[in-house]
Scaffold this active site. Structure first.
Site, short mmCIF file in Angstrom:
data_model
loop_
_atom_site.label_atom_id
_atom_site.label_comp_id
_atom_site.label_asym_id
_atom_site.label_seq_id
_atom_site.Cartn_x
_atom_site.Cartn_y
_atom_site.Cartn_z
N ASP A 1 0.85 -1.19 0.00
CA ASP A 1 0.00 0.00 0.00
C ASP A 1 0.88 1.24 0.00
OD1 ASP A 1 -1.83 2.04 0.57
OD2 ASP A 1 -1.87 1.55 2.71
N ASP B 1 -3.99 3.93 2.56
CA ASP B 1 -5.37 3.68 3.00
C ASP B 1 -5.55 2.27 3.58
OD1 ASP B 1 -5.08 2.21 0.72
OD2 ASP B 1 -6.85 2.99 -0.30
N ASP C 1 -2.15 -1.48 -3.59
CA ASP C 1 -2.53 -0.76 -4.80
C ASP C 1 -1.53 -1.04 -5.93
OD1 ASP C 1 -0.41 1.00 -3.86
OD2 ASP C 1 -1.95 1.78 -2.51
N ASP D 1 -6.15 -11.31 -14.26
CA ASP D 1 -7.11 -12.34 -13.88
C ASP D 1 -8.48 -11.78 -14.23
OD1 ASP D 1 -8.58 -14.26 -12.48
OD2 ASP D 1 -7.19 -14.26 -10.79
N ASP E 1 -10.76 -17.04 -15.03
CA ASP E 1 -11.37 -17.62 -13.83
C ASP E 1 -12.42 -18.67 -14.21
OD1 ASP E 1 -11.67 -17.05 -10.82
OD2 ASP E 1 -13.75 -16.89 -11.50
N GLU F 1 -8.33 -21.42 -15.69
CA GLU F 1 -8.56 -22.11 -14.42
C GLU F 1 -9.62 -23.17 -14.70
OE1 GLU F 1 -9.65 -21.11 -9.77
OE2 GLU F 1 -10.87 -20.30 -11.37
N HIS G 1 -4.49 -17.55 -3.84
CA HIS G 1 -5.26 -16.70 -2.92
C HIS G 1 -6.48 -17.40 -2.35
CE1 HIS G 1 -7.21 -16.66 -6.75
NE2 HIS G 1 -8.28 -16.14 -6.20
N ASP G 2 -6.75 -18.62 -2.78
CA ASP G 2 -7.93 -19.35 -2.30
C ASP G 2 -7.58 -20.42 -1.28
OD1 ASP G 2 -9.68 -17.98 -3.99
OD2 ASP G 2 -9.40 -19.41 -5.63
C1 NOJ Z 1 -11.96 -18.78 -8.50
C2 NOJ Z 1 -11.17 -17.68 -7.83
O1 NOJ Z 1 -9.85 -18.10 -7.67
C3 NOJ Z 1 -11.86 -17.37 -6.52
O2 NOJ Z 1 -11.10 -16.48 -5.73
C4 NOJ Z 1 -13.23 -16.81 -6.81
O3 NOJ Z 1 -13.92 -16.63 -5.59
C5 NOJ Z 1 -14.04 -17.76 -7.69
N1 NOJ Z 1 -13.29 -18.28 -8.79
C6 NOJ Z 1 -15.25 -17.05 -8.24
O4 NOJ Z 1 -14.87 -16.08 -9.19
#
Ligand code: NOJ
Length: 544
Positions: free
Chosen positions: A25, A29, A33, A102, A201, A255, A323-324
């Site tokens: 950042d 904030d 960014d 993405d 995605d 993906e 990130h998931d």
């Molecule tokens: C896969 C993404 O990696 C995830 O973060 C997202 O919540 C879902 N697709 C829905 O877009």
């Protein structure tokens, strides 16, 4: 129809995923960014990565942090301006780094003007999936991947709209040629600005059987399998190739939940171009317990199955963390006693495959899951939905919080640990998610000057990968598929073979290894030919 050969920089590069909200950042904030990314390009160039994949930067209400897009051709003001994006693309290019965006095209935010038009009964009504209810209830039995129904009936409307994810993420109806044309235009907008391609995605679920019939099992994995590879998927992707990708030097990474290697191979077949690379879910779906006694054999088999299934012609990626998911060292390694060794061993695995490696921000430091103590500290819409549904089903707060904690994607989204400062050098003010308390010792500054650090080891692995085409193209073979603990494999290219040996457990292992000298290891020599130390990783020199 013949297709010109495509450049293959995306096979040779290491991809580094940035979650913009959590990287750096500079505007003060508490939210990361785009200028923060530009600011850290020297760090990324020094690491040696060639592609930056940015989680969505487009306008969005941020309920799913950008995967709920409300305008594909804008920059979210939270992250900066179009000028900032242009500057990042240009500055990255100067360092030989490409920017990959993405883009979530299966659905838009319900705040998108397209959906607002549809909601008002305008000419874009059929851009989404609207259906009458069945006796007042949802039109079919599909469940949202995040939990709860996958259909919502807006107040004042007499139909339901489909959302495979949150109710704020309405599925686009790809049957409409106008939808597809608008999507192609949005993608060309960014390619014309100089981005190097897209991570698409959940692209395998964009085509649905229009009858949207019930499924036998509506839970996420079987539902994905049911929908993925829908009737017009190939047609839609070929069209996208023709209309968009064929005109640019770019990469299209899909993906791909719900598809097995055989189906995925068709999507990346250079003889029938659709996508360039697949991002499969088999590793994503594995969630072993940290340091636990999980069986490594199915884990290893995934690498073999996908390498064989995609073949030498198509192209694969290695995505073990993103990130998931929980942090790579927290999921598959040992956060405690063998933190450093296991983090390095797992990075060795990711960076020595025949597939483009993806390193998620912070993995190069061995960042770990965060010990969240309060429900209020969570942000992830999926975790919050899990909490709410548990509570509605009668669970008390502690039980519902435990369920949310076990799966929350926030573990991967805590601010990047640049230094030991109050906000880990991520920001000057309190960040949007708590900083992991271990930033006091686990941070980039602490590792920068340390030749034994995970950061130094990651750099060495990336340099190794770039030093010899064997690491990019060499054939892969698992030499010990039945071994419960170790992963020993070879990479063979033009008559030379290199061996990688990884002990994936925190105990000594008996093995038989070649006499070749060790080029890189997370331990100091001497190296025994018949044993590996806990989480020992070795890369042997290639020989004829
Ligand atoms: C896969 C993404 O990696 C995830 O973060 C997202 O919540 C879902 N697709 C829905 O877009």
């Amino acid at each position: 129809m013949t297709h010109p050969p495509r450049a293959d920089w995306w096979k040779r590069a290491v991809v580094y995923q940035i979650y913009p909200k959590s990287f750096r950042d500079v505007t003060g904030d508490g939210v990361g960014d785009i200028r923060g990314i530009t600011d850290r390009l020297p760090y990324l160039a020094d690491l040696g990565v060639g592609v930056l994949w940015l989680s969505p930067i487009f306008a969005s209400p941020m309920i799913d942090n950008g995967y709920d897009t409300s305008d594909y051709t804008s920059v979210n003001p939270l992250f900066g301006t179009m000028d900032d994006a242009d500057e990042l693309i240009a500055e990255a290019k100067k360092r030989g780094i490409r920017i990959l965006l993405d883009i979530a095209l299966n659905h838009t935010s319900t705040a998108h003007p397209w959906f607002q038009n549809a909601l008002a009964g305008g000419d874009k009504r059929d851009w989404y999936w609207w259906r009458d209810g069945r006796c007042g209830a949802a039109p079919n039995n599909w469940r949202s991947i995040f939990g709860g129904p996958s259909w919502t009936k807006p107040d004042g409307d007499d139909q339901f709209y489909l959302h495979l994810f949150d109710k704020s993420q309405a599925d686009l109806n790809w049957e409409s040629p106008a939808v597809r044309a608008a999507i192609h235009e949005s993608m060309r907008f960014w390619l014309d600005r100089g981005v190097g391609g897209f991570r698409l995605d959940v692209v395998t679920v964009i085509s649905k059987e229009p009858d949207l019939r019930d499924v036998a099992d509506p839970r996420p994995a079987p539902l994905y399998r049911h929908i993925a590879g829908g009737p017009r998927l190939h047609e839609f992707l070929r069209e996208m190739r023709r209309e968009v990708f064929a005109h640019y030097d770019c990469v299209a990474i899909g993906e791909a939940p719900g598809v097995d290697p055989a189906r995925a191979a068709k999507l990346v077949d250079p003889a029938d171009p659709m996508l360039d690379m697949i991002y499969h879910f088999d590793l994503v779906a594995m969630n072993p317990v940290t340091g636990g006694d999980w069986d490594r054999r199915p884990f290893k088999k995934i690498f073999t199955d996908w390498d064989r299934g995609i073949g030498a012609d198509g192209w694969n990626s290695v995505v073990v963390s993103n990130h998931d998911l929980g942090r790579i060292v927290s999921r598959f390694g040992d956060e405690g006693r063998y933190w450093k060794e296991s983090a390095k061993a797992l990075l060795t695995l990711v960076l020595t495959q025949r597939a483009t490696p993806f390193v998620y921000q912070g993995d190069e430091l061995g960042m770990t899951n965060c010990p969240f103590t309060s429900y209020d500290d969570l942000d992830d819409v999926w975790a919050k939905t899990t909490y709410r549904l548990k509570r509605e089903a009668g669970a008390d707060h502690d039980a519902a919080f435990a369920a949310a904690l076990a799966m929350t994607r926030d573990h991967a989204r805590t601010p990047f640990q640049w230094n030991d400062g109050a906000h880990s050098g991520f920001s000057d003010v309190k960040p949007w998610l708590p900083v992991n308390p271990n930033h006091a010792t686990l941070n980039a500054a602490a590792q920068a000057g340390d030749p034994d650090s995970i950061l130094a080891f990651t750099k060495a692995l990336i340099a190794l990968r770039k030093s010899d085409p064997l690491w990019i193209f060499g054939a892969f073979e698992d030499l010990a598929p039945d071994d419960r603990d170790v992963f020993i494999y070879t990479r063979t290219f033009e008559g030379r073979t290199a061996t990688v040996a990884l002990n994936l457990r925190g105990a000594d292992a008996r093995v038989t290894l070649p006499d070749d000298s060790v080029m890189l290891s997370n331990y100091a020599g001497p190296f025994a030919h018949d044993a590996l130390r806990p989480w020992e990783a070795r890369v042997h020199e290639a020989s004829h």
